[in-house]
Design an enzyme around this catalytic site. Sequence first.
Site, PDB file in Angstrom:
ATOM      1  N   LYS A  41      -5.796  -5.798   5.636  1.00 27.39           N
ATOM      2  CA  LYS A  41      -5.522  -4.684   6.548  1.00 27.39           C
ATOM      3  C   LYS A  41      -4.657  -5.105   7.718  1.00 27.39           C
ATOM      4  O   LYS A  41      -3.872  -4.300   8.216  1.00 27.39           O
ATOM      5  CB  LYS A  41      -6.825  -4.055   7.040  1.00 27.39           C
ATOM      6  CG  LYS A  41      -7.506  -3.215   5.985  1.00 27.39           C
ATOM      7  CD  LYS A  41      -8.413  -2.175   6.589  1.00 27.39           C
ATOM      8  CE  LYS A  41      -9.024  -1.306   5.497  1.00 27.39           C
ATOM      9  NZ  LYS A  41     -10.097  -0.445   5.992  1.00 27.39           N
TER      10      LYS A  41
ATOM     11  N   LYS B 155      -6.304   4.962  -1.978  1.00 31.08           N
ATOM     12  CA  LYS B 155      -5.898   6.248  -1.431  1.00 31.08           C
ATOM     13  C   LYS B 155      -4.742   6.117  -0.457  1.00 31.08           C
ATOM     14  O   LYS B 155      -4.129   7.101  -0.084  1.00 31.08           O
ATOM     15  CB  LYS B 155      -7.089   6.937  -0.779  1.00 31.08           C
ATOM     16  CG  LYS B 155      -7.824   6.096   0.238  1.00 31.08           C
ATOM     17  CD  LYS B 155      -9.190   6.699   0.544  1.00 31.08           C
ATOM     18  CE  LYS B 155     -10.049   5.708   1.322  1.00 31.08           C
ATOM     19  NZ  LYS B 155     -11.461   6.021   1.272  1.00 31.08           N
TER      20      LYS B 155
ATOM     21  N   LYS C  41      -5.366  -2.547  -7.274  1.00 31.20           N
ATOM     22  CA  LYS C  41      -6.492  -1.622  -7.195  1.00 31.20           C
ATOM     23  C   LYS C  41      -6.024  -0.201  -6.850  1.00 31.20           C
ATOM     24  O   LYS C  41      -5.090  -0.035  -6.070  1.00 31.20           O
ATOM     25  CB  LYS C  41      -7.425  -2.126  -6.089  1.00 31.20           C
ATOM     26  CG  LYS C  41      -8.784  -1.492  -6.088  1.00 31.20           C
ATOM     27  CD  LYS C  41      -9.569  -1.920  -4.871  1.00 31.20           C
ATOM     28  CE  LYS C  41      -9.953  -0.676  -4.083  1.00 31.20           C
ATOM     29  NZ  LYS C  41     -10.785  -0.888  -2.932  1.00 31.20           N
TER      30      LYS C  41
END
Length: 340
Positions: A123, A208, A205
């Site tokens: 992140k 969203k 993966k």
Amino acid sequence: MTEILTENKAPDKKQVIYSAIQPSGNITLGNYIGALRNFSLFEDKESLFCVADLHSLTVRQDPAQLRKRSQSLAALYIACGLDPEKNVIYCQSHVPQHAELAWILNCYTYMGELNRMTQFKDKSQKHADNINAGLFTYPVLMAADILLYQTNIVPVGLDQKQHVEICRDIAQRFNGVYGDVFQIPEPYIRKTTAKIMSLSEPTKKMSKSDPDESFVSLFDEPDVIRRKIKRAVTDSEAEIRFDPENKPGVSNLLTILSALKNTTIEEVEKELSGLGYGALKEAAAETIVTEFAPIQSRYKEILADKTYLPNILKENAARAQYMALKTLRKVYKKVGLYQP
Ligand code: TRP
């Protein structure tokens, strides 16, 4: 640690189950298979399912959208079959004890431990302009979520395993100093369905935050689902065979099918053997459409009633607070905070 990787078996009775999902962005097929769908395995247990809105703030959110998505996720929990009378379905920010316990646990967590978290590394790369302290201490808030309720089992996707491990470490460290304050939780990760991959880049993966065509959302209309699956990346062979290394796209579709049909990959392979990729995609798309249809219609019903959901969330926040306070009071006392 004892790791629970299992097929379809729900754990024994009288255990507290806790899980949460962030209300940031679309809920994908990957979230559904990896997490949400497994929650209903615990229907008859003492279960809490949380909308982790405080966690969402670690990445910049549009306030109006965050409010909307929080309601939407709570409605989705119920639409997926979780009974809000039996289970505690609530928003994290409605229970102030989460932030309070997180502060205490921050003082029992090492920088070095947090530095090793792969989600933090990912992140902070993705949001290089906003590497805030909350992003770094995110796992501590998650540990507080879990530990407040004396949780036994945490059903999550494979990507959250490291966070459950650090939660255990923090709890054990705290118990080591103050005695048995926290229950040590176990992750619950279903073996066959742990990871659903992106439709456009099947070695990554399903996420969203990636482009729209790479994932199926729980809110996609049937025709959108059919179109996205039709365009899913496969390979230039024509053989339906499970081989994630060499055939990631086809393997991903097989995984999706076997997960939703609750059968093994081999079973699905056998059923489709000799057929082409068109048939595989059609089978996958129709299975998803059929699975989502009742959820989507229940979801619309829940949101159409303007008072139902707010009332449920208020009641459940009160239930959660009652449980959380018990643990927090004990912690305050143990660490020596004066409570007249
Ligand atoms: N970090 C989890 C995720 O992104 C969400 C989460 C927050 C969670 N608190 C939790 C999951 C507690 C399980 C238990 O998916």
